[in-house]
Design an enzyme around this catalytic site. Sequence first.
Site, PDB file in Angstrom:
ATOM      1  N   LYS A  69      11.808   3.147   6.418  1.00 46.06           N
ATOM      2  CA  LYS A  69      11.828   4.570   6.060  1.00 46.06           C
ATOM      3  C   LYS A  69      13.177   4.981   5.481  1.00 46.06           C
ATOM      4  CE  LYS A  69       7.697   4.912   7.829  1.00 46.06           C
ATOM      5  NZ  LYS A  69       7.551   3.503   8.269  1.00 46.06           N
ATOM      6  N   GLU A 120       4.317   7.288   2.812  1.00 47.76           N
ATOM      7  CA  GLU A 120       5.145   6.108   3.024  1.00 47.76           C
ATOM      8  C   GLU A 120       4.684   4.997   2.107  1.00 47.76           C
ATOM      9  OE1 GLU A 120       4.765   4.811   7.038  1.00 47.76           O
ATOM     10  OE2 GLU A 120       2.613   4.459   6.914  1.00 47.76           O
ATOM     11  N   LYS A 178      10.713  10.265  11.735  1.00 46.15           N
ATOM     12  CA  LYS A 178      10.172   8.909  11.596  1.00 46.15           C
ATOM     13  C   LYS A 178      11.229   7.856  11.918  1.00 46.15           C
ATOM     14  CE  LYS A 178       6.656   9.847   8.063  1.00 46.15           C
ATOM     15  NZ  LYS A 178       6.091   9.350   6.773  1.00 46.15           N
ATOM     16  N   ARG A 209      -8.305   7.317   4.488  1.00 47.75           N
ATOM     17  CA  ARG A 209      -8.379   7.503   5.935  1.00 47.75           C
ATOM     18  C   ARG A 209      -8.503   8.991   6.230  1.00 47.75           C
ATOM     19  NH1 ARG A 209      -3.054   4.499   7.781  1.00 47.75           N
ATOM     20  NH2 ARG A 209      -2.435   5.339   5.762  1.00 47.75           N
ATOM     21  N   ASN A 243       4.109   0.842   2.302  1.00 51.31           N
ATOM     22  CA  ASN A 243       3.969  -0.251   3.259  1.00 51.31           C
ATOM     23  C   ASN A 243       4.186  -1.593   2.569  1.00 51.31           C
ATOM     24  OD1 ASN A 243       2.626   1.325   5.692  1.00 51.31           O
ATOM     25  ND2 ASN A 243       1.579   1.984   3.827  1.00 51.31           N
ATOM     26  N   GLU A 266       6.663   0.231  11.532  1.00 45.03           N
ATOM     27  CA  GLU A 266       5.348   0.205  10.914  1.00 45.03           C
ATOM     28  C   GLU A 266       4.288   0.406  11.998  1.00 45.03           C
ATOM     29  OE1 GLU A 266       4.956   0.085   7.703  1.00 45.03           O
ATOM     30  OE2 GLU A 266       7.075  -0.222   7.301  1.00 45.03           O
ATOM     31  N   GLY A 267       3.077   0.791  11.559  1.00 42.14           N
ATOM     32  CA  GLY A 267       1.992   1.004  12.516  1.00 42.14           C
ATOM     33  C   GLY A 267       1.958   2.442  12.995  1.00 42.14           C
ATOM     34  N   SER A 297      -3.016  -2.815   6.081  1.00 37.39           N
ATOM     35  CA  SER A 297      -4.352  -3.115   6.597  1.00 37.39           C
ATOM     36  C   SER A 297      -5.454  -2.330   5.902  1.00 37.39           C
ATOM     37  CB  SER A 297      -4.391  -2.829   8.098  1.00 37.39           C
ATOM     38  OG  SER A 297      -4.069  -1.477   8.346  1.00 37.39           O
ATOM     39  N   ARG A 342       0.856  -1.194   0.000  1.00 35.32           N
ATOM     40  CA  ARG A 342       0.000   0.000   0.000  1.00 35.32           C
ATOM     41  C   ARG A 342       0.888   1.237   0.000  1.00 35.32           C
ATOM     42  NH1 ARG A 342      -2.841   0.375   5.022  1.00 35.32           N
ATOM     43  NH2 ARG A 342      -1.463   2.122   5.545  1.00 35.32           N
TER      44      ARG A 342
END
Length: 518
Positions: free
Chosen positions: A339, A157, A401, A492, A159, A405-406, A164, A132
Amino acid sequence: MATDAYPKYPPDISQHQANFLLSNIKEWSISHGLAVRPASAYKDVDPEGSMATTAPVTLFPSLFPLNAFNEALELQTAYNELYANVAMDEDWLEGVVSGLVDIDDFIKKLWDVHIKVKKDGYVQDLSLGLFRSDYMVHMVSRQSSPDRTKATIRQVEFNTIASSFGGLSSRVCSLHRYLLQTAAYPREAATVVRPELLPTNASIESLAAGLYKAHTAYGPSKSERLQCVIFIVQEKERNVFDQKHIEYALFSHSRVKAFRVPFDKVLEYTHLSNEQDRHLIYTPPAFPDRSYEVTVVYFRAGYSPDEYASSAAWEARLHLERSAAIKCPSVLTHLAGTKKVQQILATPGSKHVERFLPYEGVASRLKETFAPMYPLDTSEAGQEGRKLALNPETAKQFVLKPQREGGGNNIYRSAIPEFLSSISEHQWPAYILMEMIEPPAQQNSILRNGEVQKGGVICELGVYGTCLWRNGSRGGGKGEVLANDEAGYLLRTKGNQSEEGGVAAGFGAVDSACLIDV
């Protein structure tokens, strides 16, 4: 943040209209699996985790620039190939990781997994990515009219593990379309929201199709067992329904059985057939007389250092990586999503992207989506990054950063100088400094935990992609991409005063796009 890029929207609604709309949203969501386990799940109120509640959602679809949306979708297959090629190029990736292993124990141990498997010999040459790529709208001046702006995208970013909300994102698109078609919205909304402006979203079917392609590419059973896919999951997962939609679609469309295996039960429920072939065998705890040969290991867990609190967790990750099952992702693909890789690819004037995408015009299009980023090492660019990060005034324009992840891991704006001062300078290179993207704000309402929050919001667009490739010889050998597809989108939305955007981390809501010209 610009606030005049979008028309006035959504319309004000009366209390009766709000009650009617909310009733429709709650009932449709639970009926169609647009749901999560509530915060009380697996606790005293609900120890077995039997309860479900509406996932955090927006009441109306949010506005999003048509040209920016289309650009993001069009670039996805190029981004898929870019990161697949990064994962194939062990030598290049080792050059990136080598700068982190002395200061980031998690990255070091992931790399150690690869080295151990390489020593034994990889028995599976195929890799799968369910990716993603996340973006925010960035407004720039038009060349023809400098006093006017146009909407572009900048990448937040990329992923490569446990991407998810592919399940819930498709459902919320269907929800908003249903509300429009059944006149649950006031008439005033129809002046902006029309059915043809709500893009279809087949993320569930597309992600399941990616898993099926890998399952098929694995070939017939080598152990004369039935075959299956396993989802590696977190124990007591609240976002279970998002994952279940993909599992059900995989079975519904392809008759491929998938099992959920908690990360801390991997060594208990699976074993290798032998040390030569290393076929991964899964035995369901409910039916110990049955066993399956695993074709694909799909990680929806294992991305956070918190999940590796014991040596057994690292043993489980090594166990899976050594197996003949196709990993989604492999440990090298996991590392490709750090990253630091993103920052190096975005280095001004470098030819890293062209190294992996030697096609005319493709690399330049991707580079246009990069936000300015700096390392915090002792290089010339790193010294500039340190200067910007430590100055309280310039730090306000940046986000710091880590290689994680998350949601909930980043350090924002004015908090950056104090944070850097609180840790050893030796650790600074483990972070990258990225210029904040300032998307235009708009109005919307978010339903979260049964409460409606109304006000200014900003949106983050994620585009899913599926990619299957053959690695070729390790150590920089030529690999081959076998399948590469765009796989739907996620929108989102969060309050415009919130820095973080993770829905599962408690910051945002799932949304759908209403495409307009900006």
